[in-house]
Structures are given as structure tokens and as C-alpha cells.
Scaffold this motif. Sequence first.
Motif, short mmCIF file in Angstrom:
data_model
loop_
_atom_site.label_atom_id
_atom_site.label_comp_id
_atom_site.label_asym_id
_atom_site.label_seq_id
_atom_site.Cartn_x
_atom_site.Cartn_y
_atom_site.Cartn_z
N TRP A 1 0.52 -1.04 -0.11
CA TRP A 1 -0.05 0.17 0.02
C TRP A 1 0.74 0.84 -0.05
O TRP A 1 1.97 1.37 0.65
CB TRP A 1 -1.30 -0.14 1.08
N ASP B 1 -3.07 4.88 -0.20
CA ASP B 1 -4.81 3.58 -0.08
C ASP B 1 -4.22 3.69 1.89
O ASP B 1 -5.66 3.14 1.29
CB ASP B 1 -3.34 1.99 -0.08
N ASP C 1 -8.43 3.12 3.14
CA ASP C 1 -8.99 2.63 4.76
C ASP C 1 -9.76 3.23 5.45
O ASP C 1 -10.08 3.40 6.13
CB ASP C 1 -7.40 1.71 5.20
N PHE D 1 -7.33 4.33 -4.82
CA PHE D 1 -6.74 3.25 -4.72
C PHE D 1 -5.69 2.88 -5.43
O PHE D 1 -5.60 2.95 -6.79
CB PHE D 1 -7.97 2.24 -4.03
N SER D 2 -4.34 2.63 -5.31
CA SER D 2 -3.46 2.12 -7.16
C SER D 2 -3.29 0.72 -6.97
O SER D 2 -2.71 0.86 -8.00
CB SER D 2 -1.91 2.61 -6.32
N TYR E 1 -9.47 -4.06 -3.74
CA TYR E 1 -10.04 -3.07 -5.20
C TYR E 1 -11.81 -3.46 -4.88
O TYR E 1 -12.51 -2.49 -5.86
CB TYR E 1 -9.18 -3.55 -5.97
#
Length: 129
Positions: free
Chosen positions: A46, A50, A54, A96-97, A104
Motif C-alpha cells: 500500500w 491507499d 482505508d 486506490f493504487s 479494490y
Amino acid sequence: MNNKAKPKPAPVQLFPSVSQMIALALDMAETNLERLLQLATDDYDWTVPDFDVDRAVQLTLKNVRLLREQCFADFHAFCQEWLGLAAILRMSTTAFSLKDCTFYRVLADTYRMFMQMAASIEFTATKAK
């Protein structure tokens, strides 16, 4: 042929009430968001954004639980709050990556569920009129 009139059965309610739909939406949201938080403990690479996602999921879950305690005058009031939470999830899917992981996919599915439940609640409210 028998010409005697038979009593008509009571009408069957074909749709759940708006309050039942809201309760279902809140239950589904809480379940999906809790699952996301469990998935967040998995070992992913992460980045800082990211971890922000969360945190956004945690805040969304907190607000879903707060929505349970509120009494809404109508479905419009609920949907306004609900769609605000959906917007957080939509922005989270963008931020989100790691696009090829379970977290995801569940995040994106949860966002879609929020949008579908909003439409379902509105549909139910219009059928109730």
C-alpha cells in the motif's frame, strides 16, 4: 358452471416498504464495509493514498452505523446522506493504487451496491405512492 361469487383474497404487498429497503441497504453496507476492513489487514504494498482509502472506509462504516440511529422524514433525506457516503467510496476507488486485488474489487462492488440500493429505495418509494 357455478355463478356464486367467491370472496376475493386480500391484496398481496408486492414490494417491501421504504423503511425495510433502508434497513436492508444499511445491513448490506455494514457487511461489505466490515469485509473491506478485514481485507485491509492483508499484506498489500500500500502507498500513502491507499492508507487514506482505508481510513475513508472506516469513516464510511462509522457513518453507516450512525444512519441506523436516525429517523428520516422521507427517502429523499436518507438518499442525500447515503449518496454522500457513496461519493466517498467512488473517490476511494479512484485513489486506490492497486487495481488488481480483492480489496479494490470489493471496494468497487460496494460503491456499485450503494448506487443500486439508492435506486432501489427510490423505486420502492415511487411504487408505494
